[in-house]
Design a protein around this motif. Structure first.
Motif, PDB file in Angstrom:
ATOM      1  N   ARG B  10     -11.743  15.943 -28.751  1.00 35.10           N
ATOM      2  CA  ARG B  10     -12.847  15.116 -28.532  1.00 35.10           C
ATOM      3  C   ARG B  10     -12.480  14.001 -27.588  1.00 35.10           C
ATOM      4  NH1 ARG B  10     -14.188  16.376 -34.070  1.00 35.10           N
ATOM      5  NH2 ARG B  10     -12.365  14.808 -34.670  1.00 35.10           N
ATOM      6  N   TYR B  11     -13.359  13.940 -26.509  1.00 37.77           N
ATOM      7  CA  TYR B  11     -13.325  12.763 -25.810  1.00 37.77           C
ATOM      8  C   TYR B  11     -14.582  11.847 -26.044  1.00 37.77           C
ATOM      9  CZ  TYR B  11     -10.146  14.969 -22.450  1.00 37.77           C
ATOM     10  OH  TYR B  11      -9.019  15.662 -22.037  1.00 37.77           O
ATOM     11  N   GLY B  12     -14.212  10.700 -26.736  1.00 33.79           N
ATOM     12  CA  GLY B  12     -15.049   9.725 -27.370  1.00 33.79           C
ATOM     13  C   GLY B  12     -15.954  10.623 -28.565  1.00 33.79           C
ATOM     14  N   GLU B  15     -17.271  16.844 -28.133  1.00 29.42           N
ATOM     15  CA  GLU B  15     -16.340  17.844 -28.312  1.00 29.42           C
ATOM     16  C   GLU B  15     -16.207  18.678 -27.166  1.00 29.42           C
ATOM     17  OE1 GLU B  15     -17.387  19.492 -32.105  1.00 29.42           O
ATOM     18  OE2 GLU B  15     -15.535  18.353 -32.975  1.00 29.42           O
ATOM     19  N   VAL B  16     -15.046  18.887 -26.679  1.00 28.50           N
ATOM     20  CA  VAL B  16     -14.938  19.775 -25.488  1.00 28.50           C
ATOM     21  C   VAL B  16     -14.569  21.105 -25.603  1.00 28.50           C
ATOM     22  CG1 VAL B  16     -15.212  17.699 -23.587  1.00 28.50           C
ATOM     23  CG2 VAL B  16     -12.997  18.685 -24.478  1.00 28.50           C
ATOM     24  N   VAL B  17     -13.696  21.003 -26.802  1.00 29.16           N
ATOM     25  CA  VAL B  17     -13.045  22.198 -27.551  1.00 29.16           C
ATOM     26  C   VAL B  17     -13.355  22.257 -28.932  1.00 29.16           C
ATOM     27  CG1 VAL B  17     -11.014  23.434 -27.965  1.00 29.16           C
ATOM     28  CG2 VAL B  17     -11.202  22.614 -25.729  1.00 29.16           C
ATOM     29  N   GLY B  34     -15.320  31.979 -19.192  1.00 30.21           N
ATOM     30  CA  GLY B  34     -16.337  30.948 -19.545  1.00 30.21           C
ATOM     31  C   GLY B  34     -16.785  30.339 -18.493  1.00 30.21           C
ATOM     32  N   THR B  35     -17.981  29.679 -18.543  1.00 30.51           N
ATOM     33  CA  THR B  35     -18.746  29.019 -17.323  1.00 30.51           C
ATOM     34  C   THR B  35     -17.941  27.685 -17.205  1.00 30.51           C
ATOM     35  OG1 THR B  35     -20.027  28.113 -19.011  1.00 30.51           O
ATOM     36  CG2 THR B  35     -21.160  30.068 -17.664  1.00 30.51           C
ATOM     37  N   SER B  36     -18.202  27.054 -16.162  1.00 28.23           N
ATOM     38  CA  SER B  36     -17.744  25.909 -15.659  1.00 28.23           C
ATOM     39  C   SER B  36     -18.026  24.859 -16.769  1.00 28.23           C
ATOM     40  CB  SER B  36     -18.261  25.218 -14.368  1.00 28.23           C
ATOM     41  OG  SER B  36     -17.599  24.148 -13.887  1.00 28.23           O
ATOM     42  N   GLY B  37     -16.935  24.114 -17.365  1.00 26.27           N
ATOM     43  CA  GLY B  37     -16.963  22.937 -18.114  1.00 26.27           C
ATOM     44  C   GLY B  37     -17.329  23.420 -19.634  1.00 26.27           C
ATOM     45  N   SER B  38     -16.700  24.773 -19.775  1.00 23.17           N
ATOM     46  CA  SER B  38     -16.772  25.307 -21.233  1.00 23.17           C
ATOM     47  C   SER B  38     -15.364  24.982 -22.037  1.00 23.17           C
ATOM     48  CB  SER B  38     -16.799  26.872 -21.234  1.00 23.17           C
ATOM     49  OG  SER B  38     -15.987  27.553 -20.361  1.00 23.17           O
ATOM     50  N   GLY B  39     -14.629  24.156 -21.124  1.00 25.80           N
ATOM     51  CA  GLY B  39     -13.243  23.900 -22.167  1.00 25.80           C
ATOM     52  C   GLY B  39     -11.946  24.723 -21.900  1.00 25.80           C
ATOM     53  N   LYS B  40     -12.045  25.528 -20.917  1.00 25.63           N
ATOM     54  CA  LYS B  40     -11.084  26.616 -20.780  1.00 25.63           C
ATOM     55  C   LYS B  40      -9.679  25.715 -20.314  1.00 25.63           C
ATOM     56  CE  LYS B  40     -13.189  28.720 -17.249  1.00 25.63           C
ATOM     57  NZ  LYS B  40     -14.326  27.844 -17.139  1.00 25.63           N
ATOM     58  N   THR B  41      -9.738  25.066 -19.276  1.00 26.71           N
ATOM     59  CA  THR B  41      -8.888  24.080 -18.972  1.00 26.71           C
ATOM     60  C   THR B  41      -8.205  23.162 -19.941  1.00 26.71           C
ATOM     61  OG1 THR B  41      -9.413  24.132 -16.649  1.00 26.71           O
ATOM     62  CG2 THR B  41      -7.995  22.531 -17.061  1.00 26.71           C
ATOM     63  N   THR B  42      -8.965  22.855 -20.667  1.00 24.48           N
ATOM     64  CA  THR B  42      -8.688  21.726 -21.725  1.00 24.48           C
ATOM     65  C   THR B  42      -7.771  22.533 -22.820  1.00 24.48           C
ATOM     66  OG1 THR B  42     -10.703  20.533 -21.330  1.00 24.48           O
ATOM     67  CG2 THR B  42      -9.494  20.022 -23.547  1.00 24.48           C
ATOM     68  N   LEU B  43      -8.373  23.633 -23.292  1.00 25.42           N
ATOM     69  CA  LEU B  43      -7.748  24.404 -24.239  1.00 25.42           C
ATOM     70  C   LEU B  43      -6.122  24.887 -23.604  1.00 25.42           C
ATOM     71  CD1 LEU B  43      -7.755  25.850 -26.913  1.00 25.42           C
ATOM     72  CD2 LEU B  43      -8.821  28.107 -25.428  1.00 25.42           C
ATOM     73  N   ASP B 160      -3.686  28.406 -14.559  1.00 22.74           N
ATOM     74  CA  ASP B 160      -5.165  28.060 -14.703  1.00 22.74           C
ATOM     75  C   ASP B 160      -5.820  28.182 -13.157  1.00 22.74           C
ATOM     76  OD1 ASP B 160      -7.682  26.740 -14.895  1.00 22.74           O
ATOM     77  OD2 ASP B 160      -6.644  24.806 -15.589  1.00 22.74           O
ATOM     78  N   GLU B 161      -6.588  29.268 -13.260  1.00 20.20           N
ATOM     79  CA  GLU B 161      -7.259  29.893 -12.129  1.00 20.20           C
ATOM     80  C   GLU B 161      -6.246  29.847 -10.902  1.00 20.20           C
ATOM     81  OE1 GLU B 161     -11.396  28.682 -11.266  1.00 20.20           O
ATOM     82  OE2 GLU B 161     -11.549  28.013 -13.157  1.00 20.20           O
ATOM     83  N   PRO B 162      -5.096  30.688 -11.037  1.00 20.94           N
ATOM     84  CA  PRO B 162      -3.942  30.626  -9.988  1.00 20.94           C
ATOM     85  C   PRO B 162      -4.738  31.169  -8.790  1.00 20.94           C
ATOM     86  CG  PRO B 162      -3.772  32.340 -11.793  1.00 20.94           C
ATOM     87  CD  PRO B 162      -4.768  31.654 -12.291  1.00 20.94           C
ATOM     88  N   THR B 193      -9.740  31.986 -16.216  1.00 17.46           N
ATOM     89  CA  THR B 193     -10.609  32.406 -14.968  1.00 17.46           C
ATOM     90  C   THR B 193     -11.995  32.348 -15.272  1.00 17.46           C
ATOM     91  OG1 THR B 193     -11.130  34.358 -13.569  1.00 17.46           O
ATOM     92  CG2 THR B 193     -10.129  34.659 -15.947  1.00 17.46           C
ATOM     93  N   HIS B 194     -12.996  32.174 -14.295  1.00 20.56           N
ATOM     94  CA  HIS B 194     -13.982  32.180 -14.511  1.00 20.56           C
ATOM     95  C   HIS B 194     -14.726  33.417 -13.900  1.00 20.56           C
ATOM     96  CE1 HIS B 194     -14.276  29.554 -11.103  1.00 20.56           C
ATOM     97  NE2 HIS B 194     -14.873  30.549 -10.688  1.00 20.56           N
ATOM     98  N   ASP B 195     -13.768  34.406 -13.587  1.00 17.75           N
ATOM     99  CA  ASP B 195     -14.344  35.765 -13.047  1.00 17.75           C
ATOM    100  C   ASP B 195     -13.876  36.604 -14.254  1.00 17.75           C
ATOM    101  OD1 ASP B 195     -14.651  37.975 -11.842  1.00 17.75           O
ATOM    102  OD2 ASP B 195     -12.973  37.393 -10.218  1.00 17.75           O
TER     103      ASP B 195
END
Ligand SMILES: Nc1ncnc2c1ncn2[C@@H]1O[C@H](COP(=O)(O)OP(=O)(O)OP(=O)(O)O)[C@@H](O)[C@H]1O
Ligand SMILES: [Mg+2]
Lengths: 247, 314
Positions: B10-12, B15-17, B34-43, B160-162, B193-195
């Motif tokens: 959670r940020y504030g 909930e991002v994940v 997942g789409t952009s902003g879905s929390g992949k990088t955060t996870l 992360d999206e190498p 990846t988002h692909d």
């Protein structure tokens, strides 16, 4: 290439002039009146130049140490809240005229080099501080991310990644401070600091334009040479990092 | 092995994940899509504690990651990111040596490891060891980035999206190389990846994320045949599904008794390639390595069958 050649010629010319100013008597003769001497000889020009440079070097060294340390401090997590305060102090330092610093510090520190050193030190802080902060806060985010990701601890990140990457920027700040200090140091001679300002002041007091010209010329040449040397250092440092810079 | 248990960030108040649980077995590849902003990088970043979880925990080989000092944890886990993140002021060799250096390997070991990795990534050590990162092509930088992540032989590699910055041709090659390398090293790999194409090509399991939630975690086949919901299905792109399914099954499954003329094909050839081969040769039957055949009919039927299964699921 041409620039480098010119720089070498300038440096040689400057050295010759400072060591043997009497060789250039004919050049300055036209600027004198009433058979006044064309070349300042009361104090050796070489000695004045060296002490001028020493004064500037000490002041810039001190500014660099303090300003870089401050810049590092206010860009750390725990120091971020001090950033606005530090900026204000450094800017205020910049707005006080150096003459005022001299006037205020003479009663405490006496005549001579010390008040000048203080004024130059205060004056040199801001450019270095600003550039350090800019350099440390505009690092490529994925490089910083990678630095954390490989397991570098804070101190290691600072020394082995952040500072090296900010180095060209910090160097630019030091260059700016140095050039400003070179010029500003001349006023130190109003309170008996041994600087090239002595030649200029002597010229002003005796209405001898040749002296003013000599003093100004030496300070100007030194400034140009130091500016160029610093610039090329910055460029090679930046090129090593693969940054694109305008030549 | 990586176990992610009920992980939340959670940020504030956002909930991002949200309560994600999944498990990546030793030597497996898990792809997070997942789409952009879905929390992949955060996870992903919660695994090596670049982001601290708000709730839940991560176990690496059964050990709770929150009990390991972050910098020590990170030295055990390889991490490669988009845009490689190479240190621009360090040579290729120094970049690769970063973690071994931190782990106090001897200089001899480090040098040997750097050369070994450069070889592995098809970069001639004599030529590349002392170059600066900006003197490399994008594909080479990316490989050095992965080499750096693998330098200290981590059991786990996070990416992360190498391949995000690579053009499609180099990208396909980079994926193939990564797969081969991962098999050889047996590294457990989590790749963001988002692909979807990339996820299917690489992942043993695919985690589909949307708005911080894990919608589905399964094999590529699971996702293709039984998408958990419309979102997963839309991500896969229903039109290409039968075709993709063909590429997931090998001819060994359709082998029949029989004889046929012509060059044999490997039993591991996928149905898509076998079908193409039939059409290319203009034959109805292809002989297999080690005996048996596969018929064009069988290929066609299975293609249609797969398409129909999909119809039923819908
Ligand atoms: N430090 C942060 N503070 C606040 N919000 C954040 C922070 N980091 C990420 N977010 C938010 O969390 C959400 C998920 O971000 P994340 O980077 O995990 O997405 P992603 O799936 O990797 O997206 P992309 O495919 O674009 O990389 C985004 O909405 C982002 O704005
Ligand atoms: Mg991301």
């Amino acid at each position: 290439m041409v620039g480098r050649f010119l720089l070498i010629v300038l440096t040689l010319g400057l050295c010759t002039f400072v060591v043997r100013p009497e060789m250039f008597e004919a050049v300055f003769q036209p600027f004198t009146q009433n058979d006044a001497p064309a070349i300042y000889t009361q104090t050796s020009l070489l000695r004045l130049t060296l002490s001028h440079l020493a004064l500037v070097a000490c002041a810039v060294l001190a500014s660099t140490i303090i300003a870089v340390a401050l810049g590092i401090l206010v860009t750390r997590e725990f120091g971020r809240e001090f950033l606005p305060l530090a900026r204000t102090i450094a800017s205020v330092g910049q707005t006080i005229p150096p003459v005022a610093v001299l006037a205020l510090s003479v009663p405490m520190m006496g005549f001579g080099a010390a008040p000048t050193l203080l004024a130059l030190f205060l004056y040199g802080l801001l450019p270095i501080f600003e550039n350090t902060v800019t350099g440390l806060t505009n690092l490529p985010p994925n490089v910083i991310e990678a630095a954390r990701g490989v397991g570098l601890i804070r101190r290691q990140r600072l020394w082995s990644v952040e500072l090296p990457l900010a180095f060209p920027m910090i160097l630019a700040g030091i260059r700016l401070s140095t050039v400003i200090s070179l010029a500003t140091a001349t006023i130190g001679s109003t309170i008996a600091a041994p600087t090239l300002g002595e030649v200029i002041i002597a010229g002003l007091l005796t209405s001898n334009s040749a002296y003013v010209l000599q003093g100004g010329l030496v300070v100007g040449l030194i400034a140009i040479i130091i500016y160029e040397v610093f610039s090329s250092l910055e460029h090679s440092a930046a090129r090593r990092l693969g940054f694109q810079m305008d030549a | 092995m990586i176990q992610i248990e009920n992980l939340t960030k959670r940020y504030g108040s956002t909930e991002v994940v949200r309560g994600v649980s999944l498990r990546v077995r030793q030597g497996e590849i898990a792809a997070l899509v997942g789409t952009s902003g879905s929390g992949k990088t955060t996870l992903l970043r919660m695994i090596n504690r670049l982001v601290e979880p708000t709730e839940g925990r991560v176990l690496i080989d059964g050990e709770d990651a929150s009990g390991i000092q972050p910098h020590l944890l990170r030295r055990r886990i390889g991490y490669a990111i988009q845009g490689h993140g190479l240190f621009p002021h360090r040579t290729v060799g120094q970049n690769i040596a970063t973690v071994p250096h931190l782990l106090n390997w001897s200089n001899r070991e480090i040098d040997a490891r750097v050369d070994e990795l450069l070889h592995l990534f098809q970069l001639d050590p004599a030529q590349f060891r002392d170059r600066m990162p900006h003197e490399l092509s994008g594909g080479q930088q990316q490989r050095v980035g992965v080499a750096r992540a693998l330098a200290a032989r981590p059991e786990v590699l996070l990416m992360d999206e190498p391949f995000g910055a690579l053009d499609p041709v180099i990208r396909a090659k980079a994926q193939a190389d990564l797969l081969e390398l991962q098999k050889k090293l047996g590294t457990t790999l989590v790749i963001v990846t988002h692909d979807m194409e990339e996820a299917i090509a690489l992942g043993d399991h695919i985690a589909v994320m949307d708005k911080g939630r894990l919608l589905q975690y399964g094999t590529p086949k699971d996702l293709l045949t039984q998408p958990a919901d419309d979102f997963v299905e839309s991500l896969i792109g229903s039109a290409e599904r039968p075709f993709r399914l063909l590429s997931l099954t090998t001819v060994a499954d359709l082998a029949e008794q029989g004889e046929a003329t012509g060059a044999t094909i490997a039993r591991t050839t996928n149905l898509r390639d076998a079908l193409a081969e039939c059409l290319w040769r203009g034959v109805d039957v292809l002989p297999l390595d080690g005996g048996g055949v596969v018929t064009l009919n069988a290929l066609r039927t299975s293609g249609r069958g797969l398409a129909e299964t999909q119809g039923e699921v819908n």
